[in-house]
Scaffold this motif. Structure first.
Motif, short mmCIF file in Angstrom:
data_model
loop_
_atom_site.label_atom_id
_atom_site.label_comp_id
_atom_site.label_asym_id
_atom_site.label_seq_id
_atom_site.Cartn_x
_atom_site.Cartn_y
_atom_site.Cartn_z
N GLY A 22 -22.88 60.73 -16.25
CA GLY A 22 -23.77 61.67 -16.95
C GLY A 22 -25.12 61.85 -16.28
N GLU A 23 -25.45 63.10 -16.00
CA GLU A 23 -26.78 63.43 -15.47
C GLU A 23 -27.57 64.03 -16.63
N PRO A 24 -28.66 63.41 -17.03
CA PRO A 24 -29.35 63.86 -18.24
C PRO A 24 -29.70 65.36 -18.27
N GLY A 25 -30.09 65.97 -17.17
CA GLY A 25 -30.47 67.38 -17.22
C GLY A 25 -29.31 68.35 -17.15
N GLY A 26 -28.13 67.86 -16.87
CA GLY A 26 -27.00 68.76 -16.62
C GLY A 26 -26.22 69.07 -17.88
N PRO A 27 -25.48 70.18 -17.90
CA PRO A 27 -24.70 70.54 -19.09
C PRO A 27 -23.62 69.49 -19.35
N PHE A 28 -23.67 68.84 -20.48
CA PHE A 28 -22.76 67.75 -20.84
C PHE A 28 -22.75 66.67 -19.76
N GLY A 29 -23.86 66.57 -19.04
CA GLY A 29 -23.99 65.50 -18.04
C GLY A 29 -23.48 65.87 -16.66
N ALA A 30 -23.10 67.14 -16.45
CA ALA A 30 -22.51 67.54 -15.17
C ALA A 30 -23.56 67.84 -14.11
N LYS A 31 -23.19 67.54 -12.88
CA LYS A 31 -23.97 68.05 -11.74
C LYS A 31 -23.00 68.59 -10.70
N SER A 32 -23.51 68.93 -9.53
CA SER A 32 -22.70 69.70 -8.58
C SER A 32 -21.61 68.87 -7.93
N VAL A 33 -20.63 69.55 -7.34
CA VAL A 33 -19.59 68.82 -6.60
C VAL A 33 -19.07 69.61 -5.39
N GLY A 34 -19.05 70.93 -5.46
CA GLY A 34 -18.37 71.74 -4.44
C GLY A 34 -18.84 71.49 -3.02
N GLU A 35 -20.13 71.34 -2.81
CA GLU A 35 -20.62 71.19 -1.44
C GLU A 35 -20.59 69.76 -0.95
N ILE A 36 -20.93 68.82 -1.81
CA ILE A 36 -20.97 67.41 -1.39
C ILE A 36 -19.59 66.96 -0.91
N THR A 37 -18.54 67.62 -1.40
CA THR A 37 -17.18 67.21 -0.99
C THR A 37 -16.96 67.37 0.51
N ALA A 38 -17.75 68.24 1.14
CA ALA A 38 -17.56 68.48 2.57
C ALA A 38 -18.50 67.64 3.43
N VAL A 39 -19.09 66.61 2.84
CA VAL A 39 -20.09 65.83 3.58
C VAL A 39 -19.55 64.51 4.14
N THR A 40 -18.84 63.72 3.33
CA THR A 40 -18.55 62.35 3.78
C THR A 40 -17.18 62.10 4.45
N PRO A 41 -16.15 62.91 4.19
CA PRO A 41 -14.86 62.58 4.83
C PRO A 41 -14.95 62.56 6.37
N GLY A 42 -15.63 63.54 6.93
CA GLY A 42 -15.73 63.63 8.39
C GLY A 42 -16.38 62.39 9.02
N PRO A 43 -17.59 62.04 8.59
CA PRO A 43 -18.21 60.84 9.16
C PRO A 43 -17.37 59.58 8.94
N ALA A 44 -16.66 59.50 7.82
CA ALA A 44 -15.80 58.33 7.60
C ALA A 44 -14.67 58.31 8.62
N VAL A 45 -14.15 59.51 8.94
CA VAL A 45 -13.09 59.60 9.95
C VAL A 45 -13.63 59.14 11.31
N ILE A 46 -14.80 59.63 11.67
CA ILE A 46 -15.37 59.25 12.98
C ILE A 46 -15.64 57.75 13.01
N ASN A 47 -16.16 57.20 11.92
CA ASN A 47 -16.40 55.76 11.90
C ASN A 47 -15.09 54.99 12.01
N ALA A 48 -14.04 55.54 11.43
CA ALA A 48 -12.74 54.87 11.53
C ALA A 48 -12.21 54.94 12.96
N ILE A 49 -12.42 56.07 13.62
CA ILE A 49 -11.99 56.19 15.03
C ILE A 49 -12.78 55.19 15.89
#
Ligand code: FES
Ligand code: FES
Lengths: 749, 155
Positions: free
Chosen positions: A697-724
């Motif tokens: 829950g995020e206090p300012g967000g509707p029913f506690g919601a905040k964003s998700v669409g963009e952050i999803t494209a942030v961490t998988p790539g660096p995790a892949v490179i770190n794994a390589i």
């Protein structure tokens, strides 16, 4: 937090999907108008040149009706990135260019009665170029030998800092430096760019645009054509994907111009190569990071030098650089940090928003660097991150809005457990064979929730309850395929206690939607527009109840309302719509409210990805064997939609890590001008994504919601490179990690 | 040239320019707007249709090549009732976001089922390898097709 939701979080189906499956949803190129002209842009073949055009031969082609060039269009400069008049930008674009600044720049428009005629016209057009030396790449730009705009290729520079990094480095036990690059990424929405416009019976220009910000399109057209805002109607139509790529108007100005000039409907489309070369891209970057830390793993100081390739026009040169910089201060507690960002003009495709807006670039390098710091002191990389990660309620050290309920530690802790990180880390090398090397990797990341703290972030909502028991919500949203409409429906449904099926949320239309300050971008829609819908729904439900008390002479406490009906112990159920009828006939009023909503904050969202890869030592090919993506998103409004974002975001992020790059030749032409050469991840290369949601829950967000669409494209790539890098015990920092780069790393072992 | 073909169950005899691309013929002349164009060179699969029950990319074929053949698009599947199960499965599972790839995906899945009524997950993944989707990451599309294979019906 009360989690007994009726609609929030539920896997409700979207309204539009069956029509899309049936081929009945109309995308831009499916719309035909009577008397419509077809149009195509003649795009520059040269990266840097003054253009002269002889229209004669093209006009001779049967069916070609018009050829427009720079000479014909109004000369009002604009910046396609500017989404409201107050955004500080450099205006350096024309409807059609006199001086081409990249291969793909718009230099002429050909109109004709058929597509065939227009294609022939394009081939027949005589264009001569007075060439200037092309500036390809950041290094070339820095030399300032050939200047693209003004008196230097440096488009923007900014230093952000807290504490005193320079002197703090002296107190650190260790310092680790890394340098890496990230590619220009093509958004690869499967629908290419297009636009259609026409004049209506009141001399309004009507623009049908698969776009992200109708008010931005209106603003840019008004500016370019010097036409009244109130006479430009921009309608967002069904879009075949955007990811930021359709954020800035590319064709809208020239299309509107053509309709105004000819009085006829005009449809302009681009094919794939044209879209790759002539629209926008994720900015490529070169980033240097120096991190100082102590034996115990605590980061003491960090210095980041980021150089951004801004492309041929100014567009987002400032915005993306600032966005990258700001994120660097919101993931780890670093008391002394300096970010030095610079962006440059080059003769390549201009930069634009691209899912994550700078976050994928900055984290691509910083998360590799974090791993290298952990390695230096033999510390588990998850533990190293946990020691430094921010906590809920932390302030932003450079004065941006507070971080809110920042749950990165939960992402890391729960993710590591679900992934069985510690065990796998211990045993992963046992899987190795002479041919394959295995590795696991982790990466963390952060993104925002709108513009608050930097730009005006508010929206207006108008809601009515209509006689046939329908709720009509007017708000300037744009469903880009993510399910934004359904998100708004579910938020409203929860407040109204009525099925989403009774709720209509038309999308952005400047003649219908009340003004919205910033559009469907910047990860603001769920948090800000969703918050607005919740607020306005509450206001109108209260109005409904008050009116009911007046009509039925009861008190508020007596009223029960549910599933679209309202009643008391003594009065029979009537529908909300019936009540609306009564309000009109008995009270001479209607159930309608207009609410202006200012964003209450700009908290951060967080994510962590855990990945296992298998690297083929012979071919350099990488398989992502397993991925767990953990997201701190406050509250899922619809779990299916959220997973869809996470899985799609992973596809983009893994692509950026492994295979995607718009490559330029030295002469400024594009090597990767179609999907045969520009490789996005296809089904066999895509892992099954496991997702874990942190819903605190995020206090300012509707029913506690905040964003998700963009952050999803942030961490998988660096995790892949770190794994390589784990698999090969190497330090690949340049993206994408192509087979050639991998083989080089294997050979250097 | 005059061609004779069966398009979505209807026999047509038409005088056409044989060098017109099949995608243009289907979209412009036959008004079958489910056939999308994403790359124009056989790489994205958005224009996938069935030619004699096999998946082909209509941007790389000429209209002249369908003489004597049977062409099916999702509009045709809808007519025969064959679309029902698969479109509901896609919708229910969230396999449709922007939807631009969807008709092509469905046609590739359909071609697979004509060949093999009980494909493995790997065979499903392989069957759609030529269909690019930028929105979904394919996971939900694969799951939808698996559910169709398993005969799972959705409301
Ligand atoms: S449009 Fe035919 S395969 Fe892409
Ligand atoms: S749903 Fe958008 S491309 Fe597949």
């Amino acid at each position: 937090m009360n989690k007994n939701f009726r609609y929030i979080g539920k896997r409700i189906e979207r309204d539009d999907s069956l029509d899309k499956a049936r081929g009945k949803a109309l995308y831009l190129d499916d719309i035909e108008k009577n008397n419509m002209l077809h149009g195509k842009i003649y795009m520059s073949n040269k990266p840097h040149a003054f253009v002269s055009i002889n229209k004669e031969s093209a006009l001779k082609v049967e069916g070609v009706t018009h050829v427009f060039t720079y000479e014909d269009v109004p000369k009002n400069l604009y910046c396609s990135h500017q989404w409201f008049p107050g955004a500080d930008v450099v205006e350096d674009e024309n409807i059609l260019q006199k001086k081409a600044r990249f291969v793909g720049d718009r230099i002429a428009l050909i109109l004709g009665e058929s597509k065939e005629a227009v294609n022939k016209g394009i081939k027949a057009l005589e264009v001569s170029y007075d060439e200037l030396e092309p500036v390809i790449g950041i290094d070339e730009a820095k030399k300032d030998r050939s200047i693209i705009n003004g008196d230097t290729n440096l488009a923007f520079s900014k230093i952000l800092s807290c504490g005193d990094a320079d002197s703090a480095f002296n107190e650190c036990d260790y310092i680790i430096e890394d340098e890496g690059s990230t590619p220009k990424v093509h958004h690869s929405a499967i629908e290419n760019h297009g636009c259609l416009s026409e004049m209506d019976e009141f001399n309004n220009i009507v623009v049908y645009a698969p776009c992200q910000v109708v008010f931005q399109v209106r603003h840019i057209i008004a500016k370019a054509l010097d036409y009244p805002y109130s006479k430009i109607r921009v309608k967002k139509i069904t879009i075949g994907g955007s990811f930021g790529g359709k954020g800035m108007p590319i064709l809208e100005t020239v299309c509107a111009f053509a309709s105004l000039k000819t009085g006829r409907p005009v449809k302009i489309t681009m094919n794939r190569s044209e879209t790759i070369m002539g629209s926008r891209s994720r900015n490529s970057t070169r980033i240097k990071i120096k991190t100082g830390f102590n034996k115990d793993g605590k980061i003491i100081a960090r210095k980041i030098d980021a150089e951004v390739d801004g492309g041929g026009h100014f567009t987002n040169a400032a915005a993306v650089t600032m966005a990258m910089g700001k994120k660097a201060f919101r993931l780890y507690k670093i008391k002394n940090q300096v970010f030095n960002g610079k962006s440059y003009y080059t003769n390549t495709v201009p930069g634009g928003a691209c899912r994550g807006y700078g976050s994928p670039q900055i984290h691509a390098i910083s998360e590799i660097n974090i791993d290298n710091c952990a390695k230096k002191i033999n510390m588990d990389p998850v533990k190293f991150r946990l020691i430094n990660a921010v906590d809920p309620g932390d302030k932003d050290p450079i004065g941006a809005p507070e971080l809110g309920n920042a749950r990165i530690k939960d992402c890391l802790i729960q993710g590591a457990e679900a992934f069985n990180w510690v065990e796998r880390k211990k045993h992963i090398k046992r899987k190795n064979t002479s041919r394959y090397s295995y590795g696991i990797g982790v990466a963390a990341g952060t993104h925002g929730n709108g513009y608050k703290g930097a730009f005006p972030d508010f929206t207006n909502v108008n809601i009515s309850i209509l006689p046939n028991n329908r709720i009509w919500i007017k708000i300037g949203i744009h469903d880009l395929g993510c399910g934004t409409v359904l998100t708004m429906q579910q938020i409203a449904a929860e407040v109204f206690k009525i099925s989403t099926k009774n709720i209509d949320v038309p999308q952005g239309d400047t003649f219908i939607s009340p003004y919205d300050s910033a559009g469907t971008q910047a990860s603001r829609v769920t948090f800000v527009c969703g918050g607005a819908v919740k607020k306005a729904s509450e206001v109108i439900v209260n109005k409904m109840l008050e009116n009911y008390t007046k009509l039925f002479g009861c008190s508020l406490e007596d009223i029960i309302y549910e599933d679209g009906y309202i009643w008391t112990k003594n009065n029979d159920k009537i529908s909300y719509g019936d009540l609306a009828d009564l309000v009109e006939s008995k009270l001479e009023s209607n159930l309608e409210v207009s609410v202006k909503y200012n964003s209450p904050g700009n908290p951060a969202v967080y994510a962590a990805s855990f990945v296992e890869v298998k690297v083929d030592n012979y071919s350099g090919l990488v398989e992502v064997e397993d991925i767990l993506a953990v997201h701190d998103l406050g509250q899922a409004i619809n779990k299916t939609l959220v997973e869809g974002q996470i899985e799609g975001g992973a596809q983009m992020s893994i692509g950026m890590a492994l295979s995607e790059e718009i490559e330029y030749r030295k002469d400024g032409t594009v090597k990767t001008d179609n999907f045969s050469k520009y490789h996005i991840i296809n089904s066999p290369s895509m892992p099954q994504v496991k997702s874990l949601l942190i819903e605190d829950g995020e206090p300012g967000g509707p029913f506690g919601a905040k964003s998700v669409g963009e952050i999803t494209a942030v961490t998988p790539g660096p995790a892949v490179i770190n794994a390589i890098n784990d698999a090969l015990s190497c330090n690949i920092c340049d993206h994408p990690a192509t087979p050639e780069r991998i083989i080089k790393a294997v050979l250097n072992k | 040239m005059e061609i004779k073909a069966t398009i979505n169950g209807d026999e047509i005899v038409k005088n056409i320019n044989p060098n017109k691309r099949l995608v243009d013929f289907l979209r412009d002349d036959m008004n079958l707007k489910s056939v999308k164009e994403g790359c124009s060179e056989g790489e994205c699969g958005a224009c996938t249709v069935l030619l004699d029950k096999k998946a082909v990319t209509s941007c790389t074929l000429f209209a002249g090549q369908i003489d004597g053949c049977e062409i099916t698009t999702v509009e045709g599947l809808e007519k025969t009732g064959e679309l029902e199960l698969i479109m509901k499965s896609f919708s229910k599972n969230g396999a449709i976001q922007c939807g631009f790839c969807t008709p092509g995906m469905i046609m590739s899945a359909k071609a697979l089922f004509y060949k093999n009524s009980n494909p493995s997950k790997d065979e499903i993944i392989k069957a759609i390898e030529g269909n690019l989707c930028r929105c979904t990451g394919y996971n939900k599309i694969v799951k939808s097709i698996e559910e169709v294979r398993d005969g799972i019906e959705h409301e």
